[in-house]
Design a protein around this motif. Structure first.
Motif, PDB file in Angstrom:
ATOM      1  N   ASP A 351       8.031   8.964  -3.291  1.00 33.69           N
ATOM      2  CA  ASP A 351       7.714   8.844  -1.865  1.00 33.69           C
ATOM      3  C   ASP A 351       7.467   7.402  -1.449  1.00 33.69           C
ATOM      4  O   ASP A 351       6.947   6.589  -2.220  1.00 33.69           O
ATOM      5  CB  ASP A 351       6.468   9.663  -1.537  1.00 33.69           C
ATOM      6  N   SER A 352       7.797   7.113  -0.191  1.00 32.49           N
ATOM      7  CA  SER A 352       7.557   5.783   0.370  1.00 32.49           C
ATOM      8  C   SER A 352       6.273   5.770   1.193  1.00 32.49           C
ATOM      9  O   SER A 352       6.007   6.693   1.968  1.00 32.49           O
ATOM     10  CB  SER A 352       8.730   5.357   1.256  1.00 32.49           C
ATOM     11  N   THR A 353       5.469   4.713   1.022  1.00 34.99           N
ATOM     12  CA  THR A 353       4.250   4.538   1.814  1.00 34.99           C
ATOM     13  C   THR A 353       4.508   3.695   3.058  1.00 34.99           C
ATOM     14  O   THR A 353       3.631   3.563   3.904  1.00 34.99           O
ATOM     15  CB  THR A 353       3.168   3.839   0.980  1.00 34.99           C
ATOM     16  N   HIS A 354       5.714   3.079   3.120  1.00 37.61           N
ATOM     17  CA  HIS A 354       6.061   2.165   4.211  1.00 37.61           C
ATOM     18  C   HIS A 354       5.043   1.017   4.286  1.00 37.61           C
ATOM     19  O   HIS A 354       4.627   0.602   5.378  1.00 37.61           O
ATOM     20  CB  HIS A 354       6.144   2.904   5.545  1.00 37.61           C
ATOM     21  N   SER A 355       4.630   0.543   3.110  1.00 31.24           N
ATOM     22  CA  SER A 355       3.686  -0.574   3.020  1.00 31.24           C
ATOM     23  C   SER A 355       4.081  -1.456   1.845  1.00 31.24           C
ATOM     24  O   SER A 355       5.057  -1.180   1.131  1.00 31.24           O
ATOM     25  CB  SER A 355       2.256  -0.047   2.818  1.00 31.24           C
ATOM     26  N   ILE A 356       3.311  -2.491   1.592  1.00 28.73           N
ATOM     27  CA  ILE A 356       3.570  -3.406   0.478  1.00 28.73           C
ATOM     28  C   ILE A 356       3.501  -2.682  -0.860  1.00 28.73           C
ATOM     29  O   ILE A 356       4.079  -3.132  -1.858  1.00 28.73           O
ATOM     30  CB  ILE A 356       2.568  -4.593   0.511  1.00 28.73           C
ATOM     31  N   LEU A 357       2.826  -1.530  -0.911  1.00 29.96           N
ATOM     32  CA  LEU A 357       2.682  -0.795  -2.162  1.00 29.96           C
ATOM     33  C   LEU A 357       3.986  -0.140  -2.620  1.00 29.96           C
ATOM     34  O   LEU A 357       4.064   0.357  -3.749  1.00 29.96           O
ATOM     35  CB  LEU A 357       1.581   0.254  -2.039  1.00 29.96           C
ATOM     36  N   ASP A 358       5.016  -0.159  -1.771  1.00 28.96           N
ATOM     37  CA  ASP A 358       6.333   0.318  -2.197  1.00 28.96           C
ATOM     38  C   ASP A 358       7.019  -0.697  -3.106  1.00 28.96           C
ATOM     39  O   ASP A 358       8.006  -0.363  -3.767  1.00 28.96           O
ATOM     40  CB  ASP A 358       7.234   0.593  -0.986  1.00 28.96           C
ATOM     41  N   ASN A 359       6.549  -1.920  -3.086  1.00 25.12           N
ATOM     42  CA  ASN A 359       7.155  -2.989  -3.882  1.00 25.12           C
ATOM     43  C   ASN A 359       6.453  -3.105  -5.230  1.00 25.12           C
ATOM     44  O   ASN A 359       5.220  -3.078  -5.294  1.00 25.12           O
ATOM     45  CB  ASN A 359       7.065  -4.327  -3.152  1.00 25.12           C
ATOM     46  N   ALA A 360       7.215  -3.255  -6.295  1.00 23.78           N
ATOM     47  CA  ALA A 360       6.632  -3.402  -7.628  1.00 23.78           C
ATOM     48  C   ALA A 360       5.801  -4.676  -7.697  1.00 23.78           C
ATOM     49  O   ALA A 360       6.152  -5.696  -7.095  1.00 23.78           O
ATOM     50  CB  ALA A 360       7.732  -3.427  -8.681  1.00 23.78           C
TER      51      ALA A 360
END
Length: 385
Positions: A351-360
């Motif tokens: 799932d995508s959070t649509h935030s910086i937390l989607d990036n490793a």
């Protein structure tokens, strides 16, 4: 005249013996670690980067510790430990002179040890030893954002700690950290844990809670020391290690819960998109690790962490997954000097959070990746004294 000379000589000899006896009952040790190497990161936001970096397998430091025998089995103890960056010479831990540890206390072999100052929490003291990052690997192998503090991203200020003596292989302890605020519960923390060691077996568990971590400059976890800034932090977990012959295998589980989180000290930017309220952020980390000591001078270690994230925002709740894989080889040139190489890969999926937390983001690199994948490699020299 002759009698005076004899008396003076006798007094001098007695004073010398007394001083020697007193000094024999006290000790002070100076020690340190210098860990310096070169890192390559494939994607640090704007592309690949080569950099010189300090303190990964172990944080670079120097310190002093000592004790004084008070009689009756009791002694006074202290430790002052400074963290610094070898590459630049800068102080670490928010610019503190003794940012890693600073405490004084009393210790008794029968009843345990009580210390006061800036100290580690029980997750670090007990549970972290069952993880790769808290044992032999260090920084790059930390769980995402070091969400459980098993890599010791912060210490507890204004703290009172108790550690029991070892009893048939079992040891336990706890810490309470004052807010130093008229609002007693504002930015306070408490933690407790224990471990059992018998032969090659190590079992450990710990709990940590902090109210308003990262708020202000005088509490338990201050703004320039926090990993997550939140209304409340709760961490608990358990782990087990077993050594058989030259091999060590381990498993650890940790659960981290952040209420009303607003930021993270590693990346320094909001955790939610503009206009989105983040209610809770939870992580469950499942780690398996192993190490094989091929010779007394050479080992190879490996780690895999599966992290389940729960991102509960005003726009809804999603559950991304994070996969982290680490590999390390270490060779001792002497008893005090070694060289090592490390590699770490992280992938954010689901799932995508649509935030910086989607990036490793691998703790220790300059910035999050621009994608859900990130790779870092390191070669380094470490010297202990």
């Amino acid at each position: 005249m002759k009698k005076n000379v004899i008396a003076t000589a006798a007094f001098t000899a007695l004073a010398s013996l007394t001083a020697s006896s007193a000094f024999a009952q006290s000790s002070v040790t100076l020690y340190g670690v210098l860990d310096e190497g070169i890192d390559y990161t494939n994607n640090a936001g704007r592309g690949a980067v080569w950099e010189m970096a300090s303190g990964y397998a172990q944080g670079s430091r120097w310190g002093m510790k000592g004790s004084e025998d008070l009689g009756g089995g009791m002694k006074a103890v202290f430790q002052l430990e400074n963290g610094f960056d070898v590459s630049s010479g800068r102080l670490g831990q928010g610019g503190r002179m003794f940012g890693r540890q600073a405490y004084v206390g009393l210790s008794d072999g029968r009843f345990g040890t009580v210390t006061l100052g800036r100290q580690y929490d029980s997750v670090v003291d007990y549970l972290a030893q069952t993880t790769a990052n808290g044992n032999w690997a260090g920084y790059l192998f930390a769980h995402p954002y070091d969400n459980d503090n098993t890599d010791n991203s912060f210490r507890l200020g204004n703290s009172v700690k108790y550690a029991s003596p070892e009893i048939a292989g079992f040891q336990f302890g706890g810490v309470y950290s004052f807010s130093n605020d008229t609002n007693f519960a504002n930015n306070r923390a408490y933690s407790f844990g224990g471990q059992y060691a018998n032969g090659g077996l190590l079992i450990a568990a710990a709990y940590l809670q902090a109210n308003n971590p990262g708020v202000g400059s005088t509490g338990a976890i201050t703004a320039n020391d926090a990993s997550f800034i939140a209304g409340r932090m709760r961490v608990f977990g358990g782990g087990i290690n077993y050594t058989f012959g030259s091999a060590t295998a381990g498993f650890a589980y940790t659960n981290s819960n952040y209420k009303d989180p607003t930021g993270n000290g590693y990346i320094g930017i909001p955790l939610a998109a503009s206009g989105v309220g983040l209610n809770t952020l939870k992580y469950q980390n499942f780690e398996v690790n192993g190490k094989y000591q091929f010779t007394p001078a050479f080992f190879i270690g490996v780690q895999y962490v599966y992290t389940m994230e729960n991102y509960d925002a005003s726009t809804g709740s999603v559950k991304p997954k994070i996969h982290s894989v680490g590999l390390m080889a270490d060779y001792n040139l002497s008893k005090r000097t070694d060289v090592y190489v490390q590699g770490e890969y992280q992938k954010v999926a689901g799932d995508s959070t649509h935030s910086i937390l989607d990036n490793a983001f691998i703790p220790g690199v300059q910035a999050p990746s621009s994608t859900g994948n990130q790779v870092v490699a390191r070669v380094a020299l470490r010297h202990k004294f």
